[in-house]
Design a protein around this motif. Structure first.
Motif: not given
Length: 90
Positions: A48-71
């Motif tokens: 979850v920490m990685l997930h939210e940090m990815l949002h902070a770094a790359l706000w426009d990324l699609d949620e499915s990409v953020v979920e997959t990469v963070a996991d």
């Protein structure tokens, strides 16, 4: 705690969250904050920490990409032995 992500300072807090595991403010908002549920532990907290940090770094990324990469990153880091350091330990 404070962290710099893509040149912007963020406040990272453990919070009692009811309807989410984590939340990330929009990067252009003043007082940018990432909140992670205080109930999370171990690899789930890392994910979850990685997930939210990815949002902070790359706000426009699609949620499915953020979920997959963070996991994927959390699983790899966990298998490599990365763990949260507890207070009082070096």
């Amino acid at each position: 705690m404070k962290a710099k992500i893509r040149g912007k300072v963020w406040t990272i807090k453990r919070s009692r969250l009811v309807s989410a595991r984590g939340l990330c403010d929009h990067p252009e908002e003043p007082g940018r904050t990432i909140r992670v549920a205080s109930s999370l532990k171990d690899c789930e907290e890392l994910e979850v920490m990685l997930h939210e940090m990815l949002h902070a770094a790359l706000w426009d990324l699609d949620e499915s990409v953020v979920e997959t990469v963070a996991d994927d990153l959390a699983q790899a880091l966990w298998r490599l032995g990365y763990r949260k350091q507890t207070k009082g330990k070096a």
